[in-house]
Design a protein around this motif. Sequence first.
Motif: not given
Length: 144
Positions: A13-19, A21, A65, A72
């Motif tokens: 989740d953090h890889y696909r939708q990084p906070r 970034r 990832s 993230s």
Amino acid sequence: MQFDDLYKEIIQDHYRQPRNRQSLTSEELGAVLDNPSCGDRVALRIEWDDEKKISSIHFDGEGCSISMASASMMTELLWGKTREEARETALKIHRIFRGEDPLEDLEPFGDIVSLQGLVQYPVRLKCATLAWQTLDLLLKEETS
């Protein structure tokens, strides 16, 4: 669902939708580190408010990832902390990942607990700590 599966989902989740970034220009960069063994790169920028707390923290970079998810997670965790709190958090994370403190100590650090399984894989652990090493560098450069 097993805990390992949950942890993998958190990392993905953090890889696909990084906070936090954000593309950073060379003028905006506070610190940049590369992991030459795998090609991962993390750049970090922090802004401080009048109360000397992190008012903005963003990362940029490329990599696997784990390195991007860890960056993230780190930025999400540190937002609003003072320089000393950020430094103490980074030191604690490093001690846990080096095996100096127990893995259970990761629990108060939110999603970062999902990285605990990497302790048994030193090569992957380098990916997980790259953002934290970049933070260390940035904090040292700001105080010198």
